[in-house]
Each structure stands twice: as structure tokens, then as C-alpha cells.
Design an enzyme around this catalytic site. Structure first.
Site, PDB file in Angstrom:
ATOM      1  N   SER A 192     139.905  74.343  39.955  1.00  0.00           N
ATOM      2  CA  SER A 192     140.163  74.986  41.246  1.00  0.00           C
ATOM      3  C   SER A 192     141.326  74.263  41.911  1.00  0.00           C
ATOM      4  O   SER A 192     141.599  73.090  41.620  1.00  0.00           O
ATOM      5  CB  SER A 192     138.918  74.889  42.143  1.00  0.00           C
ATOM      6  OG  SER A 192     139.236  75.190  43.494  1.00  0.00           O
ATOM      7  N   TYR A 209     132.138  70.225  46.304  1.00  0.00           N
ATOM      8  CA  TYR A 209     132.800  71.176  45.406  1.00  0.00           C
ATOM      9  C   TYR A 209     134.115  70.599  44.890  1.00  0.00           C
ATOM     10  O   TYR A 209     134.407  70.664  43.690  1.00  0.00           O
ATOM     11  CB  TYR A 209     133.037  72.493  46.136  1.00  0.00           C
ATOM     12  CG  TYR A 209     133.714  73.548  45.294  1.00  0.00           C
ATOM     13  CD1 TYR A 209     133.006  74.237  44.319  1.00  0.00           C
ATOM     14  CD2 TYR A 209     135.064  73.856  45.469  1.00  0.00           C
ATOM     15  CE1 TYR A 209     133.621  75.195  43.529  1.00  0.00           C
ATOM     16  CE2 TYR A 209     135.685  74.814  44.698  1.00  0.00           C
ATOM     17  CZ  TYR A 209     134.965  75.483  43.726  1.00  0.00           C
ATOM     18  OH  TYR A 209     135.576  76.426  42.945  1.00  0.00           O
TER      19      TYR A 209
END
Length: 257
Positions: free
Chosen positions: A141, A154
Site C-alpha cells: 500500500s 495498517y
């Protein structure tokens, strides 16, 4: 170009969002797709749809955080024939800072987003080595390399995915195993719609527009666009590409100022 004919691909989280698009795209490119998914019913439906469209797919109920379960399923698949591609796509999101993230949430992110990738690598790499090589593609990501508000756990997990990608690429060069990762920005998936509906009831359209504009290109990515990049990286045409992180983010990483 970009044919995956006669290739067997394992795709974790392959029945929804980006994973679904990758499963469909790889099947269209000729691969036999094995969908490793915690939602067994959803996986079976996707596999049935792919078969109905002339592709080849099988569904497997798997919790990627359970090493014994992962090892057992991947061993069963390998017994059917060579494995050529592993796509580590399964993952979960979390919103929170260091002081607002509970231990339970932190552990959950670690188990799925980090240990889940490790479990699949550990179970699959011996089969790739035995078969003379293959491709590993991990889903990272933009949060792996950028500071993004309220994404503590995350971001930690995706930073680990990026680091694991580099380690695998380095460690298995002589085994003819390539390993890369993709770092998407915001992608329009059912998860995004659900997140907006849950957190901003009555403001869905406004918030969707706001989140879309955080990408300089002015919109979110389509899952199919991420899947197209995945197809390239897992194809023979990318045979000289390994140890790389590919942002696909509408300019988010380099053009935001």
C-alpha cells in the site's frame, strides 16, 4: 502478450475487491486460479462464475493466519500439479493511532496482514523451488512508505509486506523466483462503500467525492486497473523485474503537495 496459459496461480482474498479482479483477470489470461478465501461461500461463487465464463478456478476455504491450515491447503493444491504464481492479497484495514489502537486490533492486523503473508510464503516457496521457479506478488500500500493519518497498525503491516518482498526477492534469486509488490492508493471496492456508509451516513456522495480527490488524478482506482498491473508482473514479460514496489495511486505518492 501477458498470457498465463498453463500457469497455476494461488490468490489469497481472491473473492472480493482487488483480489476478485485479479482472479478474474488471471483466469481470462489462461491461468488455473485457486482462490484462497476465508469466505467459503463467496469463493465458491466466484469460482463458479469463472468456470461459467470458460475459465478454470477452484475455491478453498482458508484462514491465512492459521499456518497449519494454509500449509495443508497449499500442499493439496501442489499435489495436483506445479504451482507457478502466488498472489498475497488477503488483508484487513484498520483506523487508529498508536494510542487509540487496542491490543486486540493490533494483533488482528499482525495475524492477517503480516503473519498471513508469511504463512503463504512459507508454504508455497518450497513448491516454487521444486518446480524450477515462479512468481510471488504481494499487495502492499502507499501506506507502506508514506505517513497517513490514523493508519498506525495498517501502515505498520504494509511496511512489513514491503520489507518481506525485498527479502524474498533477494533470498531466492538463484531459485528463479521473482518477488514484487504493488502499492495501491485508494481503490473503489465494496469495502470503501461500506466504510463510508458506516462512518458518514447521509454524506456518502460528499465523502466519496472528497476521498476521490485525494488522488491528484481526481478519482479512485478501479480494481481492474490494479489487476492489470498484477497480470504484467506475474507474466513472462516481467521476467527481468524483481525486488520492486509498484505504486498505482493516481499520483498520490509523488504529486501531492
Amino acid at each position: 502478450m501477458f498470457s498465463l496459459k498453463n500457469k497455476t496461480a494461488l490468490i489469497t482474498g481472491g473473492a472480493s475487491g482487488i483480489g476478485l479482479a485479479i482472479s478474474q483477470t488471471f483466469a481470462q489470461a489462461g491461468a488455473t486460479v485457486h482462490i484462497l478465501e476465508i469466505n467459503a461461500e463467496q469463493a465458491q461463487q466466484v469460482a463458479a462464475d469463472i468456470k461459467a465464463g470458460g475459465g478454470q478456478a477452484e475455491a478453498h476455504a482458508v484462514d491465512v493466519s492459521d499456518q497449519a491450515q494454509v500449509t495443508d491447503v497449499i500442499s493439496q493444491i501442489a499435489a495436483q500439479g506445479p504451482i507457478h504464481i502466488l498472489v498475497n492479497n488477503a488483508g484487513v484495514a484498520h483506523i487508529g493511532r498508536a494510542d487509540t489502537t487496542s491490543e486486540a486490533d493490533f494483533d488482528r492486523i499482525f495475524r492477517i496482514n503480516i503473519k498471513g503473508v508469511y504463512n503463504c510464503l512459507r508454504a508455497t516457496i518450497p513448491h516454487l523451488k521444486k518446480n524450477g521457479g515462479g512468481v510471488v506478488l504481494n499487495m502492499a500500500s502507499v501506506a507502506a512508505t508514506l505517513g497517513i493519518s490514523d493508519r498506525f497498525a495498517y501502515s505498520m503491516s504494509k511496511g512489513a509486506v514491503l520489507s518481506m518482498t525485498l527479502s524474498v526477492a533477494k533470498d531466492y534469486l538463484t531459485d528463479n523466483i521473482r518477488c514484487n509488490c504493488i502499492s495501491p492508493g485508494r481503490v473503489h471496492t465494496p469495502f470503501v462503500d461500506g466504510f463510508i456508509a458506516k462512518n458518514y451516513p447521509g454524506q456518502e456522495a460528499e465523502m466519496f467525492a472528497k476521498l476521490s480527490k485525494t488522488q491528484p488524478i481526481g478519482r479512485m482506482a478501479k480494481p481492474e486497473e490494479v489487476a492489470a498491473l498484477a497480470l504484467y508482473l506475474c507474466s513472462e514479460e516481467a521476467g527481468f523485474v524483481t525486488g520492486c514496489d509498484y505504486p498505482i495511486d493516481g499520483g498520490f505518492t509523488r504529486l501531492n503537495s
